[in-house]
Design a protein around this motif. Structure first.
Motif, mmCIF file in Angstrom:
data_model
loop_
_atom_site.group_PDB
_atom_site.id
_atom_site.type_symbol
_atom_site.label_atom_id
_atom_site.label_comp_id
_atom_site.label_asym_id
_atom_site.label_seq_id
_atom_site.Cartn_x
_atom_site.Cartn_y
_atom_site.Cartn_z
ATOM 1 N N LYS A 189 -3.997 -7.390 5.664
ATOM 2 C CA LYS A 189 -4.471 -6.563 6.782
ATOM 3 C C LYS A 189 -5.886 -6.052 6.531
ATOM 4 C CE LYS A 189 -0.521 -6.689 8.896
ATOM 5 N NZ LYS A 189 -0.381 -7.607 10.023
ATOM 6 N N GLY A 190 -6.422 -6.336 5.339
ATOM 7 C CA GLY A 190 -7.782 -5.903 5.037
ATOM 8 C C GLY A 190 -7.904 -4.405 4.805
ATOM 9 N N VAL A 191 -6.802 -3.775 4.384
ATOM 10 C CA VAL A 191 -6.849 -2.333 4.096
ATOM 11 C C VAL A 191 -6.985 -2.150 2.585
ATOM 12 C CG1 VAL A 191 -5.632 -0.135 4.310
ATOM 13 C CG2 VAL A 191 -5.312 -1.896 6.053
ATOM 14 N N GLY A 192 -8.095 -1.596 2.136
ATOM 15 C CA GLY A 192 -8.357 -1.468 0.698
ATOM 16 C C GLY A 192 -7.691 -0.242 0.089
ATOM 17 N N PRO A 193 -7.511 -0.242 -1.249
ATOM 18 C CA PRO A 193 -6.814 0.870 -1.918
ATOM 19 C C PRO A 193 -7.609 2.182 -1.939
ATOM 20 C CG PRO A 193 -7.592 -0.731 -3.531
ATOM 21 C CD PRO A 193 -7.878 -1.316 -2.185
ATOM 22 N N ASP A 194 -8.911 2.103 -1.625
ATOM 23 C CA ASP A 194 -9.718 3.337 -1.664
ATOM 24 C C ASP A 194 -9.527 4.200 -0.428
ATOM 25 O OD1 ASP A 194 -10.684 2.498 -4.050
ATOM 26 O OD2 ASP A 194 -12.458 1.523 -3.193
ATOM 27 N N ASP A 195 -8.996 3.619 0.631
ATOM 28 C CA ASP A 195 -8.825 4.376 1.876
ATOM 29 C C ASP A 195 -7.353 4.780 2.019
ATOM 30 O OD1 ASP A 195 -8.826 5.428 4.388
ATOM 31 O OD2 ASP A 195 -9.890 3.751 5.337
ATOM 32 N N GLU A 207 -3.308 -14.916 -8.010
ATOM 33 C CA GLU A 207 -4.318 -14.230 -8.802
ATOM 34 C C GLU A 207 -4.866 -13.023 -8.033
ATOM 35 O OE1 GLU A 207 -7.007 -17.008 -10.556
ATOM 36 O OE2 GLU A 207 -8.121 -15.418 -11.595
ATOM 37 N N ALA A 208 -4.995 -13.171 -6.704
ATOM 38 C CA ALA A 208 -5.526 -12.065 -5.883
ATOM 39 C C ALA A 208 -4.600 -10.848 -5.993
ATOM 40 C CB ALA A 208 -5.638 -12.517 -4.432
ATOM 41 N N VAL A 209 -3.294 -11.090 -5.947
ATOM 42 C CA VAL A 209 -2.345 -9.968 -6.050
ATOM 43 C C VAL A 209 -2.340 -9.417 -7.474
ATOM 44 C CG1 VAL A 209 0.116 -9.332 -5.940
ATOM 45 C CG2 VAL A 209 -0.931 -10.623 -4.069
ATOM 46 N N ASN A 210 -2.350 -10.288 -8.479
ATOM 47 C CA ASN A 210 -2.430 -9.815 -9.875
ATOM 48 C C ASN A 210 -3.609 -8.862 -10.068
ATOM 49 O OD1 ASN A 210 -0.225 -11.139 -10.946
ATOM 50 N ND2 ASN A 210 -1.385 -12.859 -11.769
ATOM 51 N N ASN A 211 -4.734 -9.208 -9.465
ATOM 52 C CA ASN A 211 -5.941 -8.393 -9.650
ATOM 53 C C ASN A 211 -5.931 -7.100 -8.857
ATOM 54 O OD1 ASN A 211 -7.163 -10.105 -11.469
ATOM 55 N ND2 ASN A 211 -8.066 -11.373 -9.862
ATOM 56 N N ALA A 212 -5.230 -7.095 -7.721
ATOM 57 C CA ALA A 212 -5.317 -5.920 -6.831
ATOM 58 C C ALA A 212 -4.141 -4.962 -6.973
ATOM 59 C CB ALA A 212 -5.419 -6.399 -5.384
ATOM 60 N N VAL A 213 -3.046 -5.420 -7.587
ATOM 61 C CA VAL A 213 -1.809 -4.617 -7.516
ATOM 62 C C VAL A 213 -1.928 -3.253 -8.207
ATOM 63 C CG1 VAL A 213 -0.659 -5.791 -9.486
ATOM 64 C CG2 VAL A 213 0.723 -4.725 -7.721
ATOM 65 N N SER A 214 -2.593 -3.176 -9.347
ATOM 66 C CA SER A 214 -2.665 -1.879 -10.041
ATOM 67 C C SER A 214 -3.433 -0.824 -9.243
ATOM 68 C CB SER A 214 -3.240 -2.037 -11.443
ATOM 69 O OG SER A 214 -2.286 -2.687 -12.257
ATOM 70 N N PRO A 215 -4.605 -1.154 -8.677
ATOM 71 C CA PRO A 215 -5.272 -0.163 -7.833
ATOM 72 C C PRO A 215 -4.412 0.303 -6.649
ATOM 73 C CG PRO A 215 -6.801 -1.898 -8.425
ATOM 74 C CD PRO A 215 -5.465 -2.327 -8.930
ATOM 75 N N PHE A 260 0.234 -7.475 -1.215
ATOM 76 C CA PHE A 260 0.019 -8.698 -0.423
ATOM 77 C C PHE A 260 -0.175 -8.339 1.054
ATOM 78 C CE2 PHE A 260 1.821 -12.190 2.140
ATOM 79 C CZ PHE A 260 0.930 -13.189 1.799
ATOM 80 N N ALA A 261 0.697 -7.473 1.569
ATOM 81 C CA ALA A 261 0.633 -7.097 2.993
ATOM 82 C C ALA A 261 -0.671 -6.359 3.299
ATOM 83 C CB ALA A 261 1.837 -6.226 3.358
ATOM 84 N N LEU A 262 -1.067 -5.439 2.421
ATOM 85 C CA LEU A 262 -2.278 -4.659 2.694
ATOM 86 C C LEU A 262 -3.546 -5.510 2.549
ATOM 87 C CD1 LEU A 262 -1.242 -1.283 1.020
ATOM 88 C CD2 LEU A 262 -1.446 -1.743 3.467
ATOM 89 N N LEU A 263 -3.530 -6.439 1.590
ATOM 90 C CA LEU A 263 -4.674 -7.349 1.447
ATOM 91 C C LEU A 263 -4.833 -8.182 2.722
ATOM 92 C CD1 LEU A 263 -4.372 -8.822 -2.195
ATOM 93 C CD2 LEU A 263 -6.187 -7.313 -1.334
#
Ligand code: DC
Length: 220
Positions: free
Chosen positions: A50-56, A95-103, A45-48
């Motif tokens: 801040k707009g910091v993606g899991p690829d970086d 839903e946004a966190v559900n979708n992003a948490v695993s990456p 939630f915090a990283l989303l």
């Protein structure tokens, strides 16, 4: 010799019944309950935000440096606070966190960030006079507390798991998350050797709690 402090590690896939089971076992045995899924959700939630993606990974690591973690007790449940604030249930379960948490959970810097915090939950449980700690997640018995008094691995069939999420009114990509969580390089979801495996598809919550309580008493 009877240990004066009990640690129960509960691992399993999405919607395998970890939280409901762990909460009831905590009540029955006077344990502090820690849901580490909420830790990964809070960081996501915090990283989303801040707009910091899991690829970086470098940017993720840099960002996490500036987030102090603390713990607030809510009855028997220990809640993670980021920068002094406990995220709301809606924030953690969106839903946004559900979708992003695993990456995000697959990023080694994220796991490293939470490792000491999660180990230190045992001290908080001791300081607050609990008989022990029950911690649920994906790598608790394999990485965080391989030395736990009892390590449990929960399973349920796909239909049962989908029904559980539907009953909670949640949209969750259970299979997709499990696939990412099981196949990542760092601390994948796995049933650790020697763990006590329970398939709870056809068991009531009370039966599972009873089974775990019996298993603990055989360990102490
Ligand atoms: O338990 P949960 O479904 O709320 O967990 C959300 C996500 O967090 C899960 O898909 C993977 C990650 N997770 C993890 O990688 N390691 C843990 N110990 C707990 C959760």
């Amino acid at each position: 010799m009877k240990p004066d402090f009990v640690i129960i590690a509960v691992d399993g896939g999405a919607a395998s019944g970890k939280s409901s089971t762990s909460r009831l076992v905590a009540e029955r045995l006077n344990l502090m309950h820690v849901d580490t899924g909420s830790h990964y959700r809070a960081v996501t939630f915090a990283l989303l935000q801040k707009g910091v993606g899991p690829d970086d990974e470098a940017a993720v690591a840099e960002r996490l440096k500036s987030i102090p973690l603390s713990t607030e007790l809510d009855g028997r449940s220990a809640r993670i606070a980021l920068d002094g604030r406990v995220p709301t249930k809606d924030e953690l379960r969106s839903e946004a966190v559900n979708n992003a948490v695993s990456p995000y959970a697959a990023v080694p810097a994220v796991r490293q960030f939470l490792f000491d915090y999660q180990r230190a939950q045992a001290d908080i449980a001791r300081e607050n006079n609990f008989t022990g700690l029950i911690m649920e997640g994906r790598d608790i018995g394999s990485v965080i507390f391989p030395d736990a008094t009892l390590r449990v691995f929960l399973e349920a069939d796909a239909a049962t798991r989908a029904e559980r999420r539907a009953a909670e009114g949640q949209s969750d990509s259970i299979e997709k998350r499990d696939k990412i969580d099981s196949s990542r390089k760092t601390a994948p979801l796995t049933c650790p050797d020697g763990a006590y495996k329970i398939d709870n598809s056809n068991l009531t919550l009370e039966e599972v709690v009873e089974e775990i309580a019996n298993a603990v008493s055989n360990c102490v």
